[in-house]
Design an enzyme around this catalytic site. Sequence first.
Site, PDB file in Angstrom:
ATOM      1  NE  ARG A  16      29.391  50.428  -5.966  1.00  0.00           N
ATOM      2  CZ  ARG A  16      29.178  50.956  -4.813  1.00  0.00           C
ATOM      3  NH1 ARG A  16      28.732  52.409  -4.706  1.00  0.00           N
ATOM      4  NH2 ARG A  16      28.621  50.334  -3.875  1.00  0.00           N
ATOM      5  CG  ASP A  17      31.100  52.006  -2.012  1.00  0.00           C
ATOM      6  OD1 ASP A  17      31.019  53.318  -2.134  1.00  0.00           O
ATOM      7  OD2 ASP A  17      30.451  51.588  -1.113  1.00  0.00           O
ATOM      8  CG  HIS A 208      28.073  47.860   1.493  1.00  0.00           C
ATOM      9  ND1 HIS A 208      28.678  47.682   0.262  1.00  0.00           N
ATOM     10  CD2 HIS A 208      28.048  49.246   1.625  1.00  0.00           C
ATOM     11  CE1 HIS A 208      28.958  48.748  -0.246  1.00  0.00           C
ATOM     12  NE2 HIS A 208      28.596  49.793   0.511  1.00  0.00           N
ATOM     13  CG  HIS A 210      30.689  52.826   3.734  1.00  0.00           C
ATOM     14  ND1 HIS A 210      31.305  53.476   3.000  1.00  0.00           N
ATOM     15  CD2 HIS A 210      29.669  52.397   3.210  1.00  0.00           C
ATOM     16  CE1 HIS A 210      30.837  53.468   1.473  1.00  0.00           C
ATOM     17  NE2 HIS A 210      29.918  52.565   1.769  1.00  0.00           N
ATOM     18  CB  CYS A 241      27.959  57.512  -0.461  1.00  0.00           C
ATOM     19  SG  CYS A 241      26.433  57.936  -1.332  1.00  0.00           S
ATOM     20  CG  ASN A 250      32.945  50.403   1.020  1.00  0.00           C
ATOM     21  OD1 ASN A 250      33.284  51.271   0.174  1.00  0.00           O
ATOM     22  ND2 ASN A 250      31.794  49.890   1.099  1.00  0.00           N
TER      23      ASN A 250
END
Length: 300
Positions: A16-17, A208, A210, A241, A250
């Site tokens: 996903r990310d 979370h 990055h 993002c 990430n």
Amino acid sequence: MRGLPSNVYLKEVGPRDGLQNEKQWISTDDKVAWINMLSKTGVSEIEYSSFVHPKMIPALKDARDVGKRIIRKSGVTYSALVPNMKGLEYALEAGIDGASVFMSASETHNRKNINKSISETYPVLTEVIKEAKNAGKIVTGYVSTVFDCPYEGRIAVDDVLRVCSQLIDSGVDYLSLGDTIGTAVPTQVENLLEGLFPYFPKDKLILHFHDTRGMAIANIMTALHMGITRFDSTVGGLGGCPYAPGAAGNVATNDVLYLLNGLGVETGINEKRIQEASIYIQNKLGKTLPSRSVAYLKNA
Ligand code: HMG
Ligand code: MG
């Protein structure tokens, strides 16, 4: 080392990310094969895609097909990003164990990312959380820009606290605190956690990070010492993002594992299988991923 947990729960957010910001299209077949590889690594949870507007995140426009085709391994939680009721409807149809709702602590990032003010977002997410809970799903509430915002700069702990409280009141099971642009340093982590600990149990908090400035491992170490046991990461350090200019990927699962294995903290994850999954997606993307461990493996 004293003051460290014995176990850590890692959520792999690479599909996903990791992929959401990639220009190179990864076919549905390749995504499914990759997620199936990730399922065999021993990871506790995989965020497999995102049920957002396909024009906003074209790289994940096949979320429904991916969800229907992946082979689910027992013991692994399969979650996906869900912005609104339409996203939840598609996600439930495709199959999820967990729904991840998301919003930002900063007004400008929230607006750019999901086209709503913070106060307009609450009723939308409250309905999604309620319906996801009714469907028996685990719900995580991501709060982005908890340290710094690409548009507004430093974010006050009180602003983060307000959004977190609202999400908890709406029924989320976990809060995932996002260093969206990867700029935090350990004192910011300490300051935020000290501000949140009086209100939320530590085991409800996920961090979370990055890794734009290479601080994520130092920040994780700080959080571990403060009793946090849940972290998000992506294989190879993929990601970013699209609505947060300058944000890098990430923290790499490979690098977090190197740290945790070295510290003697259990994750249940097989490091070699994570390396294989990293090389697989690196080859599909045709570029070298930022994780130090992938570079090491490639040159070994
Ligand atoms: P909007 O345009 O305000 O939506 O977008 P709307 O409700 O006004 O609807 C407009 C049209 O979109 C309608 O279609 C809807 O049906 C359709 P029309 O009637 O015009 O034909 N629509 C949808 N279609 C498919 N799936 C949906 C959906 N919803 C509406 N779910 C919206 C609002 C939230 C949908 C949009 O802004 C969006 O998709 N944003 C997502 C942005 C995003 O994915 N950002 C990256 C993820 S967040 C992140 O990376 C941070 C995180 O990692 C943590 C961290 O690092 O900090 C989580
Ligand atoms: Mg993120």
